[in-house]
Write an enzyme that holds these catalytic residues in place. Structure first.
Site, mmCIF file in Angstrom:
data_model
loop_
_atom_site.group_PDB
_atom_site.id
_atom_site.type_symbol
_atom_site.label_atom_id
_atom_site.label_comp_id
_atom_site.label_asym_id
_atom_site.label_seq_id
_atom_site.Cartn_x
_atom_site.Cartn_y
_atom_site.Cartn_z
ATOM 1 N N SER A 240 0.775 -1.202 -0.021
ATOM 2 C CA SER A 240 -0.035 -0.006 -0.047
ATOM 3 C C SER A 240 0.849 1.330 -0.004
ATOM 4 O O SER A 240 1.820 1.280 0.636
ATOM 5 C CB SER A 240 -1.086 -0.023 1.159
ATOM 6 N N ALA A 241 0.595 2.254 -0.864
ATOM 7 C CA ALA A 241 1.160 3.488 -0.900
ATOM 8 C C ALA A 241 1.127 4.268 0.469
ATOM 9 O O ALA A 241 2.108 5.010 0.723
ATOM 10 C CB ALA A 241 0.904 4.564 -1.901
ATOM 11 N N CYS A 242 0.235 3.887 1.189
ATOM 12 C CA CYS A 242 -0.136 4.547 2.306
ATOM 13 C C CYS A 242 1.107 4.109 3.440
ATOM 14 O O CYS A 242 1.352 4.850 4.620
ATOM 15 C CB CYS A 242 -1.299 4.709 3.063
ATOM 16 N N SER A 243 1.671 2.822 3.371
ATOM 17 C CA SER A 243 2.604 2.474 4.340
ATOM 18 C C SER A 243 4.105 2.450 3.643
ATOM 19 O O SER A 243 4.950 2.129 4.418
ATOM 20 C CB SER A 243 2.169 1.030 4.897
ATOM 21 N N ALA A 244 4.107 2.991 2.403
ATOM 22 C CA ALA A 244 5.212 2.784 1.822
ATOM 23 C C ALA A 244 6.583 3.671 2.376
ATOM 24 O O ALA A 244 7.583 3.099 2.301
ATOM 25 C CB ALA A 244 5.181 3.370 0.391
#
Lengths: 391, 391
Positions: free
Chosen positions: B327-331
């Protein structure tokens, strides 16, 4: 796109056209540079750069540093994050908030909502010109006061507030100072450092940028509690994948505002004065609302006795002139604007209001058209009014 | 715009291109039809019509009625309004929330935040394919349970959840059911009525619409408490002047998705299968993550032993392939994805993940390029890995 080319749009406080140069820089972000700023690959790097550059442009407009800016979905969200975020964080210190009587609904209703949670809200009155007295605010401060919120200028009557004095007083007493600068940003110079501002809200569309984007200035060292939670974007204060095209557009809009504001303001001010002189000089029972000189360059606001603002707007629309009778946010209700009530108008007086909010593209010819149309409309409506007697 | 024409973009779960036909319908709303939907004049009427038409298009995609849709600034806000709005409203009835272990960070972190306010949250585990068991959710229900939140499908591993069963169970017990359908909408058919869904979040960009816009379906009769307050737009649940250009774009994106989803999905599914077969068939120590068949048509997700996903992404980017490791949100964090941990991977296994998320424009040639590049990258990285021994 209404009535072809002849429409004169003077409802810019409700919604403004996006500058073509802004649209131009946004377009590539729809087409190609689709990267999420959190992504590790090259498109992600590009998106991060674009986000950083936009942040610098917003900061530069208000004398802030880029790390003091977060992007939001607009003015309402900026005001909510600032006020809710500040008081939730400061509630151990106190529970008292002070606002002016002419704040935007997103400030007024947020404070009302917080009252239900146990916060106390003092609304400081304004004078007949819409000016708040900084001394009066100081008088209301208690040892429980944690936040003062006062707008930079009012978008409905144009009055510019003495934010610098309020800021100095708040800083001295260690009270957070939030300023809703939505109507003022890009119209008059703002310097958050000189004005001792801790939190400042701005909106992209009011700077001829796209809708659905805003920013909040948070002075270094000021801590807020987030209103929404998620992926932790924007320093944890505004989660959600960044609206890159919108943010890039807002950045460009701020850059243009910084360079062109002075000229644009001078030009709008000249037209505003022609509107004010034309109305007050030639139309019976017409009055200016807001301060005569401490006034945004783009706001010409009036009231007319014996008629309803709503009827004026409809009739003007038929003649190709688009204007407003107050804040777009309260246009749907039948209640008169709380701003007009706050400056001491009676309900029937407040109902007869007309707001002409200019943009940087409005022309002398358009002003002439408005000044020719308005008397026709007002006379016809007065002829229908049972209250009006020709003198 | 990275490396010219040769870039293969397969990170569409992080951010997608906007369909040109969507951009086309948005442009007039930057230029002319600037009216605020609350305004009384002709431009305001036009804006209201556009808003209404977009609402109908969103509703039509998910089998809802237009009055059941509100527009938001994106998926994170939709999830926040749904969850916070529901539990604040229902807190007199109970304080228990059930979510799955593979929810998006905007659900996970919102629930964590609510725990601090006294709500209890049960996280129901998933199996090795990422599937949640509806019976297991039912087992966790207590007389305090007020909300169940389970995503339609996971954007990181592609697994499609049995929402219909969960919905039926929740409805029977009079518990609100929220579904994050961000990854699923426009990829597979959704019917909120058949699925017994009370609240459903969708995002515009995941439908090839603009970023910064989303929607929330709120079943008729379901009441929420707003998270933000202001002018009372969107039935009081999402104050702030409407982002008309963005909303019109999202409407068009939904319309296109409804018409073209079936074909697009078939095409992406064929490419997805080629990616999966190509990787699993030809590359040692490679594994599929997520369910083999209950899987979104656009998601090919893997893990590779002995190497780091981050290094894979960087090396692929050098070869013109843009992908993601989750997920980009946890990248941005160094923590492995909670989704991969939830399906039972050890930390070092989860770190070796690769997510290829397709769009409707990806081609066979692009898939071939990825299948040619990936073994080079993986072999080179393994050669550098102290953990790896050629067998």
């Amino acid at each position: 796109m209404v009535n072809g080319l002849t429409t004169v749009y003077m409802d810019n406080a409700s919604g403004a056209s996006v500058d073509k140069r802004v649209v131009e820089v946004m377009l590539p972000y729809f087409d190609f540079s689709v990267g999420n700023p959190a992504s590790l690959h090259e498109s992600g790097v590009e998106a991060r750069k674009a986000l950083g550059a936009a942040r610098e442009s917003v900061a530069a407009l208000i004398g802030a540093e880029d790390k003091e800016i977060i992007f939001t979905s607009g003015a309402t969200e900026s005001n909510n994050i600032a006020i809710r975020g500040a008081v939730q964080r400061k509630k151990k210190k106190g529970n008292h908030i002070i606002i002016s009587a002419v704040e935007h609904m997103s400030v007024v209703n947020t404070c009302k909502d917080l009252q239900r949670e146990g916060f106390e809200v003092t609304t400081v009155p304004v004078d007949r010109d819409g000016l708040v007295d900084s001394g009066r605010i100081a008088d209301e401060v208690t040892d429980q006061t944690i936040l003062i919120s006062c707008m930079y200028a009012n978008g409905e009557i144009g009055t510019i507030q003495p934010v610098r004095y309020i800021g100095a007083m708040a800083r001295e007493r260690d009270i957070l100072f939030h300023v809703d600068a939505v109507a003022a940003a890009g119209k008059i110079p703002i310097d958050v450092v000189q004005d001792n501002i801790d939190l400042l809200s701005i909106s992209s569309n009011d700077l001829y940028g796209p809708k659905g984007v805003g920013a909040l200035y948070i002075r270094s060292g000021v801590a807020l509690r987030p209103v929404m939670t998620g992926g932790g974007q924007e320093r944890g204060l505004r989660s959600g994948s960044e609206n890159i095209s919108g943010i890039v557009g807002m950045g460009k809009a701020c850059e243009l505002a910084k360079d062109e504001m002075e000229n644009d303001a001078r030009q709008m001010e000249a037209l505003r004065e022609k509107l004010i002189d034309g109305v007050l000089g030639n139309m019976k029972h017409s009055y200016l609302t807001g301060h005569m000189t401490k006034r945004l360059p783009n706001i010409a606001s009036f009231r007319f006795s014996f008629i309803e603002g709503e009827s004026i707007i409809m009739s003007l629309s038929d003649l190709g002139v688009e204007a407003s009778t107050g804040s777009a946010c309260s246009a749907k209700t039948l209640e008169p604007s709380h701003v007009l009530i706050a400056i001491g108008l009676r309900h029937e007086e407040a109902h007869g209001s007309l707001l002409l909010s200019l943009n940087k593209w409005n022309t002398q010819a358009e002003v002439d058209h408005v000044l020719a149309s308005l008397p026709l409309v007002v006379e016809r409506l007065r002829a229908l009014s049972p209250l009006y007697q020709e003198d």
